[in-house]
Design a protein around this motif. Structure first.
Motif, PDB file in Angstrom:
ATOM      1  N   ILE A  12       1.100  -0.751   0.343  1.00 24.46           N
ATOM      2  CA  ILE A  12       0.154   0.354   0.081  1.00 24.46           C
ATOM      3  C   ILE A  12       1.209   1.237   0.059  1.00 24.46           C
ATOM      4  O   ILE A  12       0.600   2.264  -0.877  1.00 24.46           O
ATOM      5  CB  ILE A  12      -0.697   0.499   1.227  1.00 24.46           C
ATOM      6  CG1 ILE A  12      -2.612  -1.197   1.428  1.00 24.46           C
ATOM      7  CG2 ILE A  12      -1.476   1.790   1.159  1.00 24.46           C
ATOM      8  CD1 ILE A  12      -2.461  -1.098   2.495  1.00 24.46           C
ATOM      9  N   ALA A  13       2.016   1.384   0.931  1.00 26.57           N
ATOM     10  CA  ALA A  13       2.271   2.514   0.427  1.00 26.57           C
ATOM     11  C   ALA A  13       3.598   2.980  -0.287  1.00 26.57           C
ATOM     12  O   ALA A  13       3.651   3.628  -1.022  1.00 26.57           O
ATOM     13  CB  ALA A  13       3.670   2.181   2.131  1.00 26.57           C
ATOM     14  N   THR A  14       3.811   1.810  -1.254  1.00 24.47           N
ATOM     15  CA  THR A  14       4.714   1.557  -1.957  1.00 24.47           C
ATOM     16  C   THR A  14       3.474   2.412  -3.279  1.00 24.47           C
ATOM     17  O   THR A  14       3.842   3.647  -4.454  1.00 24.47           O
ATOM     18  CB  THR A  14       4.835   0.361  -2.772  1.00 24.47           C
ATOM     19  OG1 THR A  14       5.558  -0.283  -1.925  1.00 24.47           O
ATOM     20  CG2 THR A  14       5.815   0.342  -4.245  1.00 24.47           C
ATOM     21  N   VAL A  15       2.408   2.001  -3.462  1.00 23.30           N
ATOM     22  CA  VAL A  15       1.417   2.595  -4.056  1.00 23.30           C
ATOM     23  C   VAL A  15       0.795   3.877  -3.685  1.00 23.30           C
ATOM     24  O   VAL A  15       0.939   5.182  -4.484  1.00 23.30           O
ATOM     25  CB  VAL A  15       0.058   2.261  -4.113  1.00 23.30           C
ATOM     26  CG1 VAL A  15      -0.881   2.534  -5.638  1.00 23.30           C
ATOM     27  CG2 VAL A  15       0.061   0.653  -4.600  1.00 23.30           C
ATOM     28  N   SER A  26       3.995   6.984  -3.617  1.00 22.01           N
ATOM     29  CA  SER A  26       4.180   7.267  -5.308  1.00 22.01           C
ATOM     30  C   SER A  26       3.118   8.261  -6.042  1.00 22.01           C
ATOM     31  O   SER A  26       3.946   8.686  -7.722  1.00 22.01           O
ATOM     32  CB  SER A  26       4.845   5.961  -6.543  1.00 22.01           C
ATOM     33  OG  SER A  26       3.558   5.304  -6.318  1.00 22.01           O
ATOM     34  N   ALA A  27       2.176   8.749  -5.505  1.00 19.76           N
ATOM     35  CA  ALA A  27       1.022   8.579  -6.469  1.00 19.76           C
ATOM     36  C   ALA A  27       1.034  10.036  -5.464  1.00 19.76           C
ATOM     37  O   ALA A  27       0.307  11.170  -5.786  1.00 19.76           O
ATOM     38  CB  ALA A  27      -0.516   8.008  -5.657  1.00 19.76           C
ATOM     39  N   ALA A  71       5.206   1.938   7.543  1.00 21.13           N
ATOM     40  CA  ALA A  71       5.598   1.942   6.192  1.00 21.13           C
ATOM     41  C   ALA A  71       5.946   3.090   4.870  1.00 21.13           C
ATOM     42  O   ALA A  71       7.006   2.620   4.259  1.00 21.13           O
ATOM     43  CB  ALA A  71       4.962   1.051   5.459  1.00 21.13           C
ATOM     44  N   HIS A  72       4.265   3.775   5.378  1.00 25.94           N
ATOM     45  CA  HIS A  72       5.075   5.118   4.828  1.00 25.94           C
ATOM     46  C   HIS A  72       6.572   6.015   4.844  1.00 25.94           C
ATOM     47  O   HIS A  72       6.965   6.229   4.025  1.00 25.94           O
ATOM     48  CB  HIS A  72       4.158   5.761   5.296  1.00 25.94           C
ATOM     49  CG  HIS A  72       2.622   6.271   4.147  1.00 25.94           C
ATOM     50  ND1 HIS A  72       3.748   8.173   3.782  1.00 25.94           N
ATOM     51  CD2 HIS A  72       1.933   6.599   3.067  1.00 25.94           C
ATOM     52  CE1 HIS A  72       2.498   7.907   2.704  1.00 25.94           C
ATOM     53  NE2 HIS A  72       2.012   7.615   2.619  1.00 25.94           N
ATOM     54  N   ARG A 103      12.801   7.378  -0.003  1.00 26.92           N
ATOM     55  CA  ARG A 103      13.228   8.151  -1.122  1.00 26.92           C
ATOM     56  C   ARG A 103      13.520   9.183  -0.822  1.00 26.92           C
ATOM     57  O   ARG A 103      14.340   9.956  -1.839  1.00 26.92           O
ATOM     58  CB  ARG A 103      11.260   8.648  -1.333  1.00 26.92           C
ATOM     59  CG  ARG A 103      11.437   8.880  -2.928  1.00 26.92           C
ATOM     60  CD  ARG A 103       9.859   9.048  -3.500  1.00 26.92           C
ATOM     61  NE  ARG A 103       9.196  10.429  -3.098  1.00 26.92           N
ATOM     62  CZ  ARG A 103       7.831  10.856  -3.800  1.00 26.92           C
ATOM     63  NH1 ARG A 103       7.634  10.171  -4.627  1.00 26.92           N
ATOM     64  NH2 ARG A 103       7.992  11.594  -3.368  1.00 26.92           N
ATOM     65  N   TYR A 104      13.942   9.658   0.427  1.00 26.03           N
ATOM     66  CA  TYR A 104      14.391  10.652   0.787  1.00 26.03           C
ATOM     67  C   TYR A 104      15.762  11.115   0.389  1.00 26.03           C
ATOM     68  O   TYR A 104      16.967  11.080   0.073  1.00 26.03           O
ATOM     69  CB  TYR A 104      14.108  11.679   2.102  1.00 26.03           C
ATOM     70  CG  TYR A 104      14.621  12.820   2.379  1.00 26.03           C
ATOM     71  CD1 TYR A 104      14.668  14.071   2.150  1.00 26.03           C
ATOM     72  CD2 TYR A 104      16.393  12.388   3.064  1.00 26.03           C
ATOM     73  CE1 TYR A 104      15.266  15.348   2.515  1.00 26.03           C
ATOM     74  CE2 TYR A 104      17.016  13.890   3.781  1.00 26.03           C
ATOM     75  CZ  TYR A 104      16.620  14.977   3.313  1.00 26.03           C
ATOM     76  OH  TYR A 104      17.413  16.266   3.793  1.00 26.03           O
TER      77      TYR A 104
END
Lengths: 207, 207
Positions: A155-158, A161-162, B194-195, B202-203
Motif C-alpha cells: 500500500i505504501a508503495t502505491v 508514488s502517487a 511503512a509510509h 525516497r529522501y
DNA sequence: ACAATAGGATAGTGCTCCTATCCTAGAGGC
DNA sequence: GCCTCTAGGATAGGAGCACTATCCTATTGT
C-alpha cells in the motif's frame, strides 16, 4: 477584507474567528487602523484548513494549534509531515515518553520488509502497541504480522508514488492530513468488509 | 456481594457504579432487602467490560449502552458482532441514513475479491466513504483499491481462522471489541511505519 | 441507640469548543 | 456634530460528556 467578510466567505462565525485568533490558530490580520484589520487569502485558506482538520479529520484545537505553529515557525517539511502523521494517526497516545522501545516482533517486521532500521515515532508507537496487545492478552503471531506488513508495504508503495507535495504550507498540511486520515479510514472499512465477508462465507459453509 | 465490595473488587468508584446503573449499562443487583442488594460475578465481568470499552477501545457511554442492551436482549451473536464491528470501527458515522449506497469502485472491490455480493453495514460504509473521498478531491485509483483489498483479504483470512468465540456474552463482546480495535490500530501504525520508511528511502535516493 | 447501607434525586465538576455580551476607541457617512 | 459600524480585548455563558458528590429515607445488624 475585514473580519466580517472573512466570516462570510468561509462560513465561520465571527465569534469563532475571534476564538481562533485568541488561540493562535489564525495569525492576526494586518492592523490598518485601531478598528480595522485586513485579512487576505492566506487567512481564508487557513480557516478552511482549520475547519477540515476539526470536522473531517477530527483533531482538537490543541493538536491543530501545535501543527499550525510548527508550520508558522518554518519547521522543515519532512519534520512537519512526521508531526502530521503522528497527530492524524494517533501515534502520540502510547509509549512516546519511554524513549525508544524495541520488541522482537517490531524488529522482525523491519527486517522482513527491509525497511530502514532507524528509530522513529512510527516505530516506537508500533512497538508500544505490540507491547500493549501482549499485555491485554491479544495474540499477534509472526504470521499475522507478516501478512499485515506485506500488505501495508504494498500500500505504501502505491501510496507514496502517487503523492506530490504542494507549494503552500496550508495546502501541504491539508492534503497530508486529509489523505492520511481518509486512507486510514478506508483501510479500516475495507478490513471490516473483508472480515464480514469471510464471516458470511464461513457461516454459510457451516450452515 | 454488595455495592461497596463490587466497587473494591473492580476499582470502580461507588458513584460511578451508581451512574452505570442509572444509565442501564449495569443490570441492577438482586434486591435482597430494601437496603441490601446482591451483585455477582456477572456484575464484575460486566464492569470490567465497561471499563475496557471506555478506556481501551474509547467508546462513549451511549455506544456501550446500546451494545450491552443488545446483548441483554438476547440478540443473535452474528448480529451482535456486526454491531460491535460498526461501533468499534466507526462505521456508523457516514451514510447509514441513506439506505444502500453503491459506487462503481465499491462494487469492483466486491467482484475482484469474490466476496459475497450482499448489502451490509460494512459495505454501505465503504461506499459512503469512497463517495466522501471523491467529494473531497482525494483520488482513489482502482489500482490502489485493488492493493488495499488484496491486503485486507489476506489479513481477514488469517484473522478469522484464529478466532474462537467464547461462551459468555460479556467475554464475546470483550474479545471482539478489543480485538477489532487493537488490530485496526495495529494496521494503522504499521501503515505509518511503512509510509515513513518509504519516505526515508525516497529522501535518501533523492539526496 | 447507632453506624452502615441501598437506591433515588439532584447538583456540581472538569474538560472542550465554541458563542454571546460588553467595552473602548476610531472612522466614515449624513 | 451625531450616528452607526467595526476591531480587538476581556469576560462570561452554554452545551455536551463522563463522572463525582451530597443529601435523603428506609432499613437492618450489633
Amino acid at each position: 477584507m475585514q473580519l466580517k467578510e472573512l466570516s462570510e466567505r468561509t462560513g465561520v462565525s465571527p465569534a469563532s474567528i475571534k476564538f481562533y485568533l485568541r488561540e493562535g490558530l489564525l495569525p492576526p490580520g494586518r492592523s490598518v487602523r485601531a478598528t480595522r484589520a485586513e485579512y487576505g487569502e492566506l487567512h481564508v485558506s487557513r480557516l478552511e484548513l482549520i475547519q477540515t482538520l476539526r470536522r473531517v479529520v477530527g483533531l482538537n484545537i490543541a493538536q491543530i494549534g501545535s501543527l499550525l505553529r510548527m508550520a508558522d515557525d518554518g519547521v522543515p517539511r519532512l519534520e512537519l509531515l512526521a508531526a502530521v502523521q503522528r497527530t492524524v494517526l494517533g501515534l502520540d497516545d502510547v509509549g512516546r515518553e519511554h524513549g525508544d522501545v524495541r520488541t522482537p516482533a517490531g524488529d522482525a517486521v523491519v527486517r522482513f520488509r527491509n525497511w530502514p532500521d532507524v528509530p522513529s515515532d512510527a516505530r516506537n508507537s508500533l512497538n508500544a502497541h505490540l507491547a500493549l496487545m501482549e499485555s491485554l492478552g491479544v495474540p499477534v503471531t509472526d504470521d499475522l504480522l507478516d501478512a499485515y506488513s506485506l500488505a501495508v508495504d504494498a500500500i505504501a508503495t502505491v501510496n507514496i508514488s502517487a503523492t506530490t507535495a504542494p507549494e503552500d504550507v496550508n495546502q501541504l498540511i491539508m492534503t497530508a492530513a486529509v489523505g492520511m486520515h481518509l486512507h486510514g479510514q478506508l483501510i479500516l472499512k475495507l478490513l471490516a468488509l473483508a472480515h464480514a465477508s469471510h464471516a458470511i462465507r464461513r457461516y454459510e459453509t457451516e450452515a
